[in-house]
Enzyme design. Structure first.
Site, PDB file in Angstrom:
ATOM      1  N   GLU A   1     -38.722 -69.659 -76.681  1.00 19.62           N
ATOM      2  CA  GLU A   1     -39.389 -70.042 -75.435  1.00 19.62           C
ATOM      3  C   GLU A   1     -39.471 -68.848 -74.489  1.00 19.62           C
ATOM      4  OE1 GLU A   1     -38.683 -73.292 -71.809  1.00 19.62           O
ATOM      5  OE2 GLU A   1     -37.021 -72.691 -73.105  1.00 19.62           O
TER       6      GLU A   1
ATOM      7  N   LYS B   1     -45.897 -77.482 -72.474  1.00 20.82           N
ATOM      8  CA  LYS B   1     -44.770 -78.376 -72.264  1.00 20.82           C
ATOM      9  C   LYS B   1     -45.145 -79.428 -71.214  1.00 20.82           C
ATOM     10  CE  LYS B   1     -39.807 -78.298 -71.166  1.00 20.82           C
ATOM     11  NZ  LYS B   1     -38.658 -77.452 -70.790  1.00 20.82           N
TER      12      LYS B   1
ATOM     13  N   CYS C   1     -37.736 -76.634 -75.552  1.00 19.04           N
ATOM     14  CA  CYS C   1     -36.445 -76.744 -74.889  1.00 19.04           C
ATOM     15  C   CYS C   1     -36.035 -78.185 -74.649  1.00 19.04           C
ATOM     16  CB  CYS C   1     -36.481 -75.935 -73.586  1.00 19.04           C
ATOM     17  SG  CYS C   1     -34.846 -75.710 -72.820  1.00 19.04           S
TER      18      CYS C   1
END
Length: 512
Positions: A278, A334, A388
């Protein structure tokens, strides 16, 4: 009038400061079952004592205080890593760290206090109260993953991750594991023989708990022993640059971390896909230009990387695919963002005062992407990306119509410190693999990177604070699990029935 279900030796417990301190200590002891300590037996013992103490509370106010104290102990230890993001720049944010831990522990404690008080109020008689309190705690564990954007971290059932009992999650999910934990803790107390004045009075229930856990443990071992389908043959290279968070955006160090990514990617060895973590680089995708061909050239294969991007005035925490010739392929943004970490609630108003999210390099926070998706890449099984924090939400795995062949989590766990946070995050990724029957590949900035098969076994790993790479073959998927078809609803329905049963028993008792 004394409760007819309560033996004469059992007297109501009035809550004082010493009792609350004991409840908090027991909550903290129960939390030692979480990774990395994984002392699940301590969890069961502490929960059994807490259920006993809860059932003997003398008032609704007292039981609420006891539940809050125990919950604060549980979350204070489980979420102790929450102070770490504030210590990345301690001169600016360090003063906030103790307040963050206190507020998180108190907020989490409410998710114990309210169900404990609810179960105590619904039921009558100490045995029924234990049943109702346990069922309400399971429902609270489940609900915590949904409301206020959700935060299912440190669920009670997570103590079984890494043991054969975790295999049951393929049928009953994380709430089912929580229910199993509380049932095993409750049985010795519910079946306690008041006539027996020694610890042996708890033996019948304890024996039954051992038998149940032993049977599920044996079933888990049996499932783990069954052969998996042959591996896919897809050769992956996972790159872990070990970019320390406090140095990550420093221009000089950012250049060093970028060099590590290129060097590790270009090392000899066959690979069909290279994966970076990430926010792997300090520049935006929109500004990368010729650097894209440099990255893909070093990879020598298609490259997946975490990178930030801009779309007009909005910024996204994204996963981008680069083809072998440096062209930008599919992009995933995300969508389940970390409150206060990646976006600020009411951010437009607070931005006027300079308040911004911790993890956002650009702007005052990220914008949310459209939602879960499956990426189809040439020569690879279809994959579901998770960035994440998204990997802690099992519901996202059931939110797409097309079943992927594997799960990919890219993450930057450098925010979480070096003790519990990264290991708890890894443990939850393992549980997602068990629940879904899908292999999960995890690429972390500072660790722990891992290749996890469809039963949650770690095939290959690169630990914390290590710079390096993993070359591994992508494991194959299993057929969709019972949990993937039905989710948490069977367990949630059963807990609701237990609560209803406790309420019915109370109403009948009043009529007699």
């Amino acid at each position: 009038m004394p409760d007819r279900l309560t033996p004469p030796r059992i007297r109501a417990r009035r809550v004082g400061w010493l009792g609350l301190a004991m409840d908090a200590a027991l909550g903290a002891l129960a939390a030692t079952g979480q990774a990395p300590l994984s002392l699940w037996a301590a969890t069961l013992i502490a929960l059994a004592i807490l259920l006993w103490r809860f059932s003997r509370a003398a008032s609704l106010r007292g039981i609420f205080a006891s539940g809050l104290a125990a919950g604060v102990g549980w979350f204070a230890l489980s979420l102790s890593w929450i102070v770490e993001p504030f210590l990345v720049e301690p001169e600016i944010y360090g003063w906030m760290a103790p307040f963050a831990l206190i507020l998180m522990a108190l907020g989490g404690g409410l998710f114990w206090a309210m169900p404990v008080a609810c179960g105590w109020r619904i039921a009558a008689g100490w045995r029924w109260r234990i049943v109702a309190i346990a069922a309400a705690l399971v429902l609270s564990d489940w609900l915590r993953g949904w409301i206020f954007t959700g935060f299912p971290w440190a669920s009670i059932g997570h103590v079984w991750i890494g043991t054969p009992i975790a295999q049951a999650a393929a049928w009953i999910g994380a709430p089912g594991l929580s229910a199993l934990s509380l049932a095993a803790a409750a049985l010795p107390v519910i079946l306690w023989r008041p006539s027996e004045r020694t610890v042996y009075g708890f033996a019948p229930g304890a024996g039954l708990s051992v038998l149940i856990l032993g049977a599920i443990w044996a079933g888990g071992l049996s499932r783990l022993d069954r052969p998996l389908p042959p591996d896919t043959g897809v050769r992956l290279r996972l790159v872990q640059p070990n970019a320390e968070q406090r140095l990550k955006w420093d221009p000089q160090w950012a250049a060093e971390f970028y060099r590590r990514l290129l060097d590790l990617s270009s090392e000899p060895g066959a690979r069909d896909l290279v994966i970076w973590p990430e926010s792997a680089v300090n520049f935006l995708l929109d500004d990368a230009g010729p650097v894209l061909s440099q990255m893909s050239g070093a990879a020598g294969a298609p490259l997946i990387l975490g990178i930030q991007r801009r779309e007009e005035a909005r910024f996204f925490n994204s996963l981008a695919v680069l083809t072998a010739d440096g062209a930008v392929g599919p992009i995933y943004d995300k969508f389940h963002l970390v409150p206060f970490g990646e976006y600020i609630p009411w951010g437009d108003a607070l931005a006027r005062f300079g308040i911004r999210a911790f993890a956002a390099q650009e702007g005052f926070g990220y914008s949310s992407g459209p939602g879960p998706m499956v990426l189809d890449l040439p020569g690879l099984p279809p994959l579901q990306p998770l960035i994440c924090y998204e990997a802690i939400f099992p519901q996202h795995l059931r939110a797409i119509e097309t079943r992927p062949g594997w799960l990919l989590q890219i993450t930057n766990d450098a925010w979480f410190g070096q003790f519990s946070g990264p290991y708890q995050h890894l443990a939850q990724a393992r549980l997602r693999a068990v629940q879904s029957g899908l292999p999960l590949v995890r690429v972390a900035n500072t660790g722990v990177s891992a290749v996890i098969d469809a039963r949650g076994n770690v095939r290959a790993t690169l630990g914390l604070d290590q710079q390096g790479k993993i070359d591994a073959v992508l494991p194959a998927a299993l057929p969709a699990t019972f949990w993937m078809r039905w989710g948490d609803w069977p367990v949630v329905g059963l807990m609701a029935l237990l609560l209803a049963g406790a309420g019915i028993a109370r109403s009948r008792k009043r009529k007699t």
